[in-house]
Design an enzyme around this catalytic site. Structure first.
Site, PDB file in Angstrom:
ATOM      1  N   LYS A   1       0.840  -1.202   0.000  1.00 21.62           N
ATOM      2  CA  LYS A   1       0.000   0.000   0.000  1.00 21.62           C
ATOM      3  C   LYS A   1       0.882   1.263   0.000  1.00 21.62           C
ATOM      4  O   LYS A   1       2.105   1.183   0.245  1.00 21.62           O
ATOM      5  CB  LYS A   1      -0.917  -0.030   1.224  1.00 21.62           C
ATOM      6  CG  LYS A   1      -1.898  -1.220   1.233  1.00 21.62           C
ATOM      7  CD  LYS A   1      -2.793  -1.188   2.477  1.00 21.62           C
ATOM      8  CE  LYS A   1      -3.734  -2.373   2.528  1.00 21.62           C
ATOM      9  NZ  LYS A   1      -4.635  -2.312   3.711  1.00 21.62           N
TER      10      LYS A   1
ATOM     11  N   TYR B   1     -11.957  -2.914  -3.321  1.00 20.41           N
ATOM     12  CA  TYR B   1     -12.516  -2.955  -1.964  1.00 20.41           C
ATOM     13  C   TYR B   1     -14.049  -2.965  -1.974  1.00 20.41           C
ATOM     14  O   TYR B   1     -14.672  -2.582  -0.982  1.00 20.41           O
ATOM     15  CB  TYR B   1     -11.987  -1.770  -1.149  1.00 20.41           C
ATOM     16  CG  TYR B   1     -10.580  -1.985  -0.627  1.00 20.41           C
ATOM     17  CD1 TYR B   1     -10.257  -3.119   0.133  1.00 20.41           C
ATOM     18  CD2 TYR B   1      -9.572  -1.056  -0.868  1.00 20.41           C
ATOM     19  CE1 TYR B   1      -8.971  -3.311   0.623  1.00 20.41           C
ATOM     20  CE2 TYR B   1      -8.278  -1.243  -0.377  1.00 20.41           C
ATOM     21  CZ  TYR B   1      -7.987  -2.381   0.371  1.00 20.41           C
ATOM     22  OH  TYR B   1      -6.718  -2.579   0.865  1.00 20.41           O
TER      23      TYR B   1
ATOM     24  N   ASN C   1      -1.647  -0.275   7.321  1.00 20.95           N
ATOM     25  CA  ASN C   1      -1.119  -1.613   7.625  1.00 20.95           C
ATOM     26  C   ASN C   1      -0.296  -2.217   6.484  1.00 20.95           C
ATOM     27  O   ASN C   1      -0.143  -3.430   6.387  1.00 20.95           O
ATOM     28  CB  ASN C   1      -2.236  -2.551   8.110  1.00 20.95           C
ATOM     29  CG  ASN C   1      -3.336  -2.733   7.098  1.00 20.95           C
ATOM     30  OD1 ASN C   1      -3.233  -2.287   5.962  1.00 20.95           O
ATOM     31  ND2 ASN C   1      -4.395  -3.415   7.501  1.00 20.95           N
TER      32      ASN C   1
ATOM     33  N   HIS D   1      -1.630  -5.581   1.351  1.00 16.45           N
ATOM     34  CA  HIS D   1      -2.875  -6.294   1.095  1.00 16.45           C
ATOM     35  C   HIS D   1      -2.542  -7.681   0.562  1.00 16.45           C
ATOM     36  O   HIS D   1      -1.603  -7.846  -0.216  1.00 16.45           O
ATOM     37  CB  HIS D   1      -3.714  -5.564   0.029  1.00 16.45           C
ATOM     38  CG  HIS D   1      -4.822  -6.414  -0.502  1.00 16.45           C
ATOM     39  ND1 HIS D   1      -6.053  -6.503   0.116  1.00 16.45           N
ATOM     40  CD2 HIS D   1      -4.882  -7.279  -1.560  1.00 16.45           C
ATOM     41  CE1 HIS D   1      -6.816  -7.364  -0.544  1.00 16.45           C
ATOM     42  NE2 HIS D   1      -6.132  -7.842  -1.564  1.00 16.45           N
TER      43      HIS D   1
ATOM     44  N   GLU E   1      -9.059 -10.535  -7.925  1.00 11.47           N
ATOM     45  CA  GLU E   1      -8.114  -9.415  -7.761  1.00 11.47           C
ATOM     46  C   GLU E   1      -6.990  -9.468  -8.794  1.00 11.47           C
ATOM     47  O   GLU E   1      -6.592  -8.422  -9.329  1.00 11.47           O
ATOM     48  CB  GLU E   1      -7.562  -9.420  -6.324  1.00 11.47           C
ATOM     49  CG  GLU E   1      -8.639  -9.038  -5.318  1.00 11.47           C
ATOM     50  CD  GLU E   1      -8.244  -9.259  -3.861  1.00 11.47           C
ATOM     51  OE1 GLU E   1      -7.108  -9.707  -3.594  1.00 11.47           O
ATOM     52  OE2 GLU E   1      -9.088  -8.985  -2.986  1.00 11.47           O
TER      53      GLU E   1
HETATM   54  P1  IDP Z   1      -7.411  -7.290   5.340  1.00 15.32           P
HETATM   55  O1  IDP Z   1      -6.596  -6.238   4.626  1.00 15.32           O
HETATM   56  O2  IDP Z   1      -6.657  -7.872   6.498  1.00 15.32           O
HETATM   57  O3  IDP Z   1      -7.967  -8.339   4.396  1.00 15.32           O
HETATM   58  P2  IDP Z   1     -10.134  -6.224   5.483  1.00 15.32           P
HETATM   59  O4  IDP Z   1     -11.088  -6.506   6.588  1.00 15.32           O
HETATM   60  O5  IDP Z   1     -10.388  -6.866   4.159  1.00 15.32           O
HETATM   61  O6  IDP Z   1      -8.663  -6.542   6.008  1.00 15.32           O
HETATM   62  O7  IDP Z   1     -10.120  -4.641   5.294  1.00 15.32           O
HETATM   63  C1  IDP Z   1      -9.442  -4.065   4.195  1.00 15.32           C
HETATM   64  C2  IDP Z   1      -8.612  -2.909   4.711  1.00 15.32           C
HETATM   65  O8  IDP Z   1      -9.486  -1.895   5.190  1.00 15.32           O
HETATM   66  C3  IDP Z   1      -7.706  -3.250   5.894  1.00 15.32           C
HETATM   67  O9  IDP Z   1      -6.449  -3.766   5.498  1.00 15.32           O
HETATM   68  C4  IDP Z   1      -7.593  -1.928   6.615  1.00 15.32           C
HETATM   69  O10 IDP Z   1      -6.535  -1.134   6.076  1.00 15.32           O
HETATM   70  C5  IDP Z   1      -8.928  -1.265   6.328  1.00 15.32           C
HETATM   71  N1  IDP Z   1      -9.853  -1.460   7.458  1.00 15.32           N
HETATM   72  C6  IDP Z   1     -10.494  -2.579   7.813  1.00 15.32           C
HETATM   73  N2  IDP Z   1     -11.266  -2.408   8.897  1.00 15.32           N
HETATM   74  C7  IDP Z   1     -11.119  -1.098   9.231  1.00 15.32           C
HETATM   75  C8  IDP Z   1     -11.656  -0.278  10.278  1.00 15.32           C
HETATM   76  O11 IDP Z   1     -12.441  -0.720  11.109  1.00 15.32           O
HETATM   77  N3  IDP Z   1     -11.253   1.030  10.283  1.00 15.32           N
HETATM   78  C9  IDP Z   1     -10.393   1.555   9.372  1.00 15.32           C
HETATM   79  N4  IDP Z   1      -9.857   0.816   8.380  1.00 15.32           N
HETATM   80  C10 IDP Z   1     -10.209  -0.486   8.311  1.00 15.32           C
HETATM   81 MG    MG Z   2      -9.445  -8.238   2.951  1.00 14.39          MG
END
Ligand code: IDP
Ligand code: MG
Length: 152
Positions: free
Chosen positions: A11, A51, A114, A117, A128
């Protein structure tokens, strides 16, 4: 051996923080095979499709703003079990809950920053990879040291 492919993206925070080499190195050292890689600033349309499952969530527009804010490294990695194993190498979505030794556990703090992805299942990997790459961008090749990684 049943090989599979997964979509991985560094990212904008990972690119800005100079973590590309660190992250690529982990997948390389593990022994997975890189079959596609490019840097791009994702369009809003691409980010919203990527997303799409989160479009009703309150953080959706912030997430799309962030992922389109700068260059991303988009990749496809191949190998036996790579989808699940890449997710294990990446660690939990919340970096403070991610195990030490994982990419997020070692390199990040904030859920919205974080760094990486990874596709979460075979169906999302296919979706994807097709979203981010044309088929001509995916290379089928055999590393010259493959026999030292996988017995077959
Ligand atoms: P993942 O990346 O571990 O698969 P997902 O639940 O698919 O996680 O969410 C996609 C991305 O959205 C996450 O990597 C994170 O950066 C962001 N995200 C997920 N949940 C939250 C939240 O509650 N607040 C803010 N950002 C979130
Ligand atoms: Mg995800």
């Amino acid at each position: 051996m049943t090989s599979e492919r997964t979509f991985i993206a560094i990212k904008p925070d990972g690119v800005q923080r100079g973590l590309i080499g660190e992250i690529l190195g982990r997948f390389e050292r593990k022994g997975f095979k890189l079959v596609a890689l490019k840097q791009l600033v994702p369009s809003r349309a691409l980010a919203e499709k990527h997303y799409g499952v989160h479009k009703e969530r309150p953080f959706f527009s912030t997430l799309v703003d962030f992922i389109t804010s700068g260059p991303v490294i988009a990749m496809v990695w191949e190998g036996e079990g790579v989808i699940l194993n890449a997710r294990r190498m990446i660690g939990a979505t919340k970096p403070l809950e991610a195990d030490p030794g994982t990419i997020r556990g070692d390199l990040a703090i904030d859920i919205g920053r974080n760094v990486i992805h990874g596709s979460d299942a075979p169906e999302t990997a296919v979706f994807e990879i097709g979203l981010w790459f044309n088929s001509e961008e995916l290379n089928s090749w055999t590393p010259s040291d493959q026999i030292w990684r996988v017995e077959n």
